[in-house]
Design a protein around this motif. Structure first.
Motif, mmCIF file in Angstrom:
data_model
loop_
_atom_site.group_PDB
_atom_site.id
_atom_site.type_symbol
_atom_site.label_atom_id
_atom_site.label_comp_id
_atom_site.label_asym_id
_atom_site.label_seq_id
_atom_site.Cartn_x
_atom_site.Cartn_y
_atom_site.Cartn_z
ATOM 1 N N GLY A 22 0.827 -1.197 0.000
ATOM 2 C CA GLY A 22 0.000 0.000 0.000
ATOM 3 C C GLY A 22 0.860 1.245 0.000
ATOM 4 N N CYS A 23 0.226 2.360 -0.283
ATOM 5 C CA CYS A 23 1.009 3.593 -0.418
ATOM 6 C C CYS A 23 0.961 4.456 0.833
ATOM 7 N N TRP A 24 0.204 4.118 1.854
ATOM 8 C CA TRP A 24 0.072 4.985 3.026
ATOM 9 C C TRP A 24 1.060 4.590 4.106
ATOM 10 N N THR A 25 2.317 4.920 3.862
ATOM 11 C CA THR A 25 3.377 4.713 4.840
ATOM 12 C C THR A 25 3.982 6.076 5.176
ATOM 13 N N SER A 26 4.932 6.089 6.071
ATOM 14 C CA SER A 26 5.579 7.356 6.424
ATOM 15 C C SER A 26 6.362 7.937 5.247
ATOM 16 N N LYS A 27 6.741 7.111 4.293
ATOM 17 C CA LYS A 27 7.473 7.603 3.128
ATOM 18 C C LYS A 27 6.599 8.498 2.250
ATOM 19 N N PHE A 31 7.443 12.155 0.410
ATOM 20 C CA PHE A 31 7.109 12.423 -0.988
ATOM 21 C C PHE A 31 6.255 13.679 -1.110
ATOM 22 N N LEU A 32 5.236 13.803 -0.292
ATOM 23 C CA LEU A 32 4.360 14.973 -0.343
ATOM 24 C C LEU A 32 5.116 16.260 -0.019
ATOM 25 N N ALA A 33 6.001 16.208 0.954
ATOM 26 C CA ALA A 33 6.797 17.385 1.289
ATOM 27 C C ALA A 33 7.663 17.810 0.103
ATOM 28 N N MET A 34 8.235 16.851 -0.589
ATOM 29 C CA MET A 34 9.067 17.175 -1.751
ATOM 30 C C MET A 34 8.230 17.751 -2.883
#
Length: 95
Positions: A22-27, A31-34
């Motif tokens: 899944g895509c809902w991890t701390s990473k 990504f969103l911040a970048m």
């Protein structure tokens, strides 16, 4: 079937495409911040408006929308091709 150069890459560096959790991890937050940082240009907006030929708010909105839209498409293409090339061995901190 493997690509022509896959056997030349050490096994720990080869692309990995399995076990997607899944895509809902701390990473995702990194990504969103970048992504949001990539679109920080608000302090230049007045200068861009003044330098715009035939400056008007509708024209400025169109130029800004096209600019952000083009940047978004370019970022998505680069990210997609990077993932398709390297799979799970992609590192979010390239620089």
């Amino acid at each position: 079937q493997n690509g022509r150069f896959l056997d030349d890459i050490p096994p720990e560096m080869q692309p990995v495409f399995g076990n997607y959790n899944g895509c809902w991890t701390s990473k995702v937050l990194v990504f969103l911040a970048m992504v949001f940082e990539a679109f920080v240009a608000h302090y230049n907006a007045p200068r861009f408006f003044v330098e715009l030929k035939d400056a008007s708010m509708p024209r400025f909105r169109a130029v800004v929308g096209n600019g952000f839209g083009s940047s978004t498409v370019l970022y998505i293409l680069i990210m997609s091709f990077g993932y398709l090339t390297f799979g799970g061995n992609c590192d979010g901190y390239i620089l």
